[in-house]
Scaffold this motif. Structure first.
Motif, PDB file in Angstrom:
ATOM      1  N   PHE A  86       0.844  -1.207   0.000  1.00  0.00           N
ATOM      2  CA  PHE A  86       0.000   0.000   0.000  1.00  0.00           C
ATOM      3  C   PHE A  86       0.870   1.246   0.000  1.00  0.00           C
ATOM      4  O   PHE A  86       2.032   1.210   0.421  1.00  0.00           O
ATOM      5  CB  PHE A  86      -0.955  -0.009   1.203  1.00  0.00           C
ATOM      6  N   GLY A  87       0.318   2.328  -0.510  1.00  0.00           N
ATOM      7  CA  GLY A  87       1.102   3.548  -0.549  1.00  0.00           C
ATOM      8  C   GLY A  87       0.336   4.734  -1.080  1.00  0.00           C
ATOM      9  O   GLY A  87      -0.704   4.582  -1.743  1.00  0.00           O
ATOM     10  N   LYS A  88       0.892   5.922  -0.772  1.00  0.00           N
ATOM     11  CA  LYS A  88       0.247   7.174  -1.173  1.00  0.00           C
ATOM     12  C   LYS A  88       1.165   8.045  -2.012  1.00  0.00           C
ATOM     13  O   LYS A  88       0.855   9.207  -2.279  1.00  0.00           O
ATOM     14  CB  LYS A  88      -0.166   7.969   0.079  1.00  0.00           C
ATOM     15  N   THR A  89       2.328   7.494  -2.403  1.00  0.00           N
ATOM     16  CA  THR A  89       3.298   8.312  -3.138  1.00  0.00           C
ATOM     17  C   THR A  89       3.420   7.893  -4.598  1.00  0.00           C
ATOM     18  O   THR A  89       4.219   8.468  -5.339  1.00  0.00           O
ATOM     19  CB  THR A  89       4.687   8.201  -2.471  1.00  0.00           C
ATOM     20  N   VAL A  90       2.661   6.878  -4.999  1.00  0.00           N
ATOM     21  CA  VAL A  90       2.680   6.382  -6.386  1.00  0.00           C
ATOM     22  C   VAL A  90       1.270   5.907  -6.749  1.00  0.00           C
ATOM     23  O   VAL A  90       0.450   5.652  -5.863  1.00  0.00           O
ATOM     24  CB  VAL A  90       3.646   5.179  -6.571  1.00  0.00           C
ATOM     25  N   ASP A  91       1.022   5.769  -8.044  1.00  0.00           N
ATOM     26  CA  ASP A  91      -0.198   5.104  -8.515  1.00  0.00           C
ATOM     27  C   ASP A  91       0.185   3.690  -8.923  1.00  0.00           C
ATOM     28  O   ASP A  91       1.177   3.499  -9.633  1.00  0.00           O
ATOM     29  CB  ASP A  91      -0.779   5.817  -9.740  1.00  0.00           C
ATOM     30  N   SER A  92      -0.600   2.705  -8.484  1.00  0.00           N
ATOM     31  CA  SER A  92      -0.304   1.319  -8.864  1.00  0.00           C
ATOM     32  C   SER A  92      -1.491   0.719  -9.614  1.00  0.00           C
ATOM     33  O   SER A  92      -2.644   1.011  -9.283  1.00  0.00           O
ATOM     34  CB  SER A  92      -0.037   0.491  -7.608  1.00  0.00           C
ATOM     35  N   TYR A  93      -1.174  -0.108 -10.582  1.00  0.00           N
ATOM     36  CA  TYR A  93      -2.217  -0.805 -11.348  1.00  0.00           C
ATOM     37  C   TYR A  93      -2.106  -2.309 -11.153  1.00  0.00           C
ATOM     38  O   TYR A  93      -2.664  -3.083 -11.918  1.00  0.00           O
ATOM     39  CB  TYR A  93      -2.129  -0.396 -12.839  1.00  0.00           C
ATOM     40  N   LEU A  94      -1.376  -2.712 -10.101  1.00  0.00           N
ATOM     41  CA  LEU A  94      -1.244  -4.138  -9.777  1.00  0.00           C
ATOM     42  C   LEU A  94      -2.608  -4.716  -9.416  1.00  0.00           C
ATOM     43  O   LEU A  94      -3.361  -4.079  -8.677  1.00  0.00           O
ATOM     44  CB  LEU A  94      -0.390  -4.309  -8.518  1.00  0.00           C
ATOM     45  N   THR A  95      -2.877  -5.918  -9.870  1.00  0.00           N
ATOM     46  CA  THR A  95      -4.075  -6.601  -9.375  1.00  0.00           C
ATOM     47  C   THR A  95      -3.728  -7.252  -8.027  1.00  0.00           C
ATOM     48  O   THR A  95      -2.564  -7.295  -7.639  1.00  0.00           O
ATOM     49  CB  THR A  95      -4.525  -7.697 -10.358  1.00  0.00           C
ATOM     50  N   SER A  96      -4.750  -7.727  -7.333  1.00  0.00           N
ATOM     51  CA  SER A  96      -4.544  -8.464  -6.091  1.00  0.00           C
ATOM     52  C   SER A  96      -4.950  -9.903  -6.325  1.00  0.00           C
ATOM     53  O   SER A  96      -5.824 -10.180  -7.160  1.00  0.00           O
ATOM     54  CB  SER A  96      -5.393  -7.850  -4.972  1.00  0.00           C
ATOM     55  N   GLU A  97      -4.320 -10.839  -5.575  1.00  0.00           N
ATOM     56  CA  GLU A  97      -4.574 -12.268  -5.831  1.00  0.00           C
ATOM     57  C   GLU A  97      -4.699 -13.045  -4.528  1.00  0.00           C
ATOM     58  O   GLU A  97      -3.980 -12.786  -3.571  1.00  0.00           O
ATOM     59  CB  GLU A  97      -3.421 -12.858  -6.637  1.00  0.00           C
ATOM     60  N   ILE A  98      -5.606 -14.006  -4.556  1.00  0.00           N
ATOM     61  CA  ILE A  98      -5.757 -14.933  -3.425  1.00  0.00           C
ATOM     62  C   ILE A  98      -5.536 -16.324  -3.991  1.00  0.00           C
ATOM     63  O   ILE A  98      -6.191 -16.709  -4.973  1.00  0.00           O
ATOM     64  CB  ILE A  98      -7.162 -14.803  -2.802  1.00  0.00           C
ATOM     65  N   TYR A  99      -4.590 -17.058  -3.404  1.00  0.00           N
ATOM     66  CA  TYR A  99      -4.152 -18.328  -3.975  1.00  0.00           C
ATOM     67  C   TYR A  99      -4.784 -19.508  -3.246  1.00  0.00           C
ATOM     68  O   TYR A  99      -4.803 -19.537  -2.018  1.00  0.00           O
ATOM     69  CB  TYR A  99      -2.623 -18.441  -3.890  1.00  0.00           C
ATOM     70  N   GLY A 100      -5.258 -20.486  -4.009  1.00  0.00           N
ATOM     71  CA  GLY A 100      -5.817 -21.693  -3.410  1.00  0.00           C
ATOM     72  C   GLY A 100      -5.562 -22.874  -4.332  1.00  0.00           C
ATOM     73  O   GLY A 100      -6.295 -23.074  -5.301  1.00  0.00           O
ATOM     74  N   GLY A 101      -4.507 -23.629  -4.059  1.00  0.00           N
ATOM     75  CA  GLY A 101      -4.170 -24.759  -4.927  1.00  0.00           C
ATOM     76  C   GLY A 101      -3.954 -24.262  -6.358  1.00  0.00           C
ATOM     77  O   GLY A 101      -3.195 -23.316  -6.595  1.00  0.00           O
ATOM     78  N   GLN A 102      -4.691 -24.843  -7.298  1.00  0.00           N
ATOM     79  CA  GLN A 102      -4.514 -24.421  -8.692  1.00  0.00           C
ATOM     80  C   GLN A 102      -5.545 -23.357  -9.096  1.00  0.00           C
ATOM     81  O   GLN A 102      -5.713 -23.064 -10.282  1.00  0.00           O
ATOM     82  CB  GLN A 102      -4.600 -25.633  -9.612  1.00  0.00           C
ATOM     83  N   SER A 103      -6.239 -22.808  -8.110  1.00  0.00           N
ATOM     84  CA  SER A 103      -7.193 -21.723  -8.371  1.00  0.00           C
ATOM     85  C   SER A 103      -6.629 -20.417  -7.824  1.00  0.00           C
ATOM     86  O   SER A 103      -5.947 -20.407  -6.789  1.00  0.00           O
ATOM     87  CB  SER A 103      -8.529 -21.984  -7.686  1.00  0.00           C
ATOM     88  N   THR A 104      -6.944 -19.316  -8.500  1.00  0.00           N
ATOM     89  CA  THR A 104      -6.538 -17.993  -8.021  1.00  0.00           C
ATOM     90  C   THR A 104      -7.702 -17.029  -8.205  1.00  0.00           C
ATOM     91  O   THR A 104      -8.297 -16.969  -9.292  1.00  0.00           O
ATOM     92  CB  THR A 104      -5.307 -17.484  -8.816  1.00  0.00           C
ATOM     93  N   ILE A 105      -8.022 -16.301  -7.152  1.00  0.00           N
ATOM     94  CA  ILE A 105      -9.042 -15.245  -7.258  1.00  0.00           C
ATOM     95  C   ILE A 105      -8.285 -13.947  -7.529  1.00  0.00           C
ATOM     96  O   ILE A 105      -7.347 -13.601  -6.799  1.00  0.00           O
ATOM     97  CB  ILE A 105      -9.856 -15.121  -5.954  1.00  0.00           C
ATOM     98  N   VAL A 106      -8.663 -13.244  -8.586  1.00  0.00           N
ATOM     99  CA  VAL A 106      -7.962 -12.024  -8.980  1.00  0.00           C
ATOM    100  C   VAL A 106      -8.905 -10.822  -8.819  1.00  0.00           C
ATOM    101  O   VAL A 106     -10.024 -10.837  -9.339  1.00  0.00           O
ATOM    102  CB  VAL A 106      -7.466 -12.116 -10.446  1.00  0.00           C
TER     103      VAL A 106
END
Ligand code: NAP
Length: 332
Positions: free
Chosen positions: A231-251
């Protein structure tokens, strides 16, 4: 609609007032500002001609014209103002982060115990939105949980002032500011809601000349996995977030304002869109939730939210300690 008073006349209060009105949750009837001019301007800007204005907190809280106050002042003022509100018999909706440290939180919990018919909510807007629950349900269906990377970084319009050698409230330790308090709080809310209480935490902060963090990376350690918060307030980020579960990923497109939720399976061959269209005003869901809990005296849901708020407050403090960030509020 329930009657609302407000403290703080910046744009975020206007957004909440609009959301509350659109959700048919609260109507604005009282405005506190340090100056009459700003109070009057707020009434004009947010079309509340009937609202009363106040320039002293004693006068404001003495009013019988509202039952609930929305507090959107600088972070370090939240505790004192919320305390005054509870003692005056009002319900409180206080902006995130509700309080500066666990001592303030503990004092507030004790005060609330003496006022069992009143409510205090932390305005963590995203946890009340439909996509938040959708993510929670999707996590419950994962074959396992193997960690997550949650990101929320946005260039602050007030960072320009820091670069010019100034110290705006949101970047000041005198006002309990910094990236962790301002945007990190959202991803801490995500993590604690979705994964529960971590065992240990640490925070690598990039410090600013004002002696608060501008951005950083925190790790929440769970028994079987880690959750990384960026997290931050000095840059703009376009990264997605991910939650990992075995061979599944929630993006997720953004862990602080969740607009899109996709489930990736079969090595990325299968992508299912789970998210709903967000409401135009991101504060509508929280306004509706708070009004419903008050109207129904739903103490079960209320105490769940208060408990979560307390846990978030504790983790924010532990993270801050690990990075050596001190606030004036810690000295009281
Ligand atoms: N939920 C969200 O999406 C969201 C977004 C932005 C901010 N926030 C939260 O909203 C709160 C306010 O943030 P902000 O950026 O609007 O803060 P801010 O601009 O520093 O201050 C907010 C208001 O508080 C009053 N104020 C300012 N400095 C003060 C001082 N030294 N003493 C007493 N009152 C003072 C001012 O109102 P008057 O001049 O009228 O008294 C001002 O409009 C924070 O807790 C922040 O985390 C939430």
């Amino acid at each position: 609609m329930q009657k609302l008073g407000i403290i703080g006349t910046n744009w975020i209060t206007g957004q909440f007032v609009n959301a509350a009105r659109e959700a048919e949750a609260f109507e604005l009837t009282a405005v506190y500002s340090r100056t009459e001019e700003k109070a009057e301007q707020f009434k004009t800007d947010y079309t509340a001609p009937e609202a009363n204005t106040y320039t002293t907190l004693t006068g404001f809280f003495g009013s019988r014209g509202f039952e609930t106050v929305y507090i959107a002042s600088p972070n370090s003022l939240h505790f004192k103002q919320a305390k005054q509100a509870i003692e005056a018999g009002k319900n409180v909706i206080v902006e995130k982060p509700a309080f500066s440290n666990p001592d303030e939180m503990a004092d507030m919990i004790a005060l609330l115990a003496d006022h069992p018919d009143q409510f205090l909510f932390e305005a963590a807007r995203q946890i009340h939105e439909a996509n938040f629950k959708i993510v929670q349900d999707a996590i419950a269906k994962l074959p396992s949980i193997n960690g997550a990377t949650l990101s929320y970084m946005k260039y602050s319009s007030r960072y320009d002032a820091v670069l010019a050698g100034e110290e705006p409230n949101i970047f000041s330790p005198h006002f309990s500011g910094g990236a962790l308090q301002d945007l990190g709080v959202y991803v801490v809310y995500d993590a604690l809601s979705w994964f529960g209480q971590p065992i240990t935490v640490d925070y690598q902060a990039e410090m600013l000349p004002t002696k608060v963090d501008g951005k950083g990376v925190a790790t929440l350690h769970y028994p079987d996995y880690d959750v990384t918060l960026i997290f931050g307030k000095t840059v703009d980020s376009y990264l997605t977030s991910e939650i990992y579960g075995g061979q599944s990923t929630i993006v997720l497109d953004n862990a602080g304002t969740i607009g899109q939720v996709d489930l990736y399976e079969d090595g990325g061959q299968k992508i299912t869109s789970l998210g709903e269209q967000s409401l135009a005003n991101p504060m509508m869901a929280e306004a509706a939730t708070f009004a419903t809990i008050i109207a129904n005296h739903d103490t079960k849901r209320y105490h769940e939210l208060l408990q979560l708020s307390q846990s978030v407050n504790a983790v924010l403090y532990q993270l801050r300690q690990s990075a050596g960030i001190q606030f004036d509020a810690d000295q009281h």
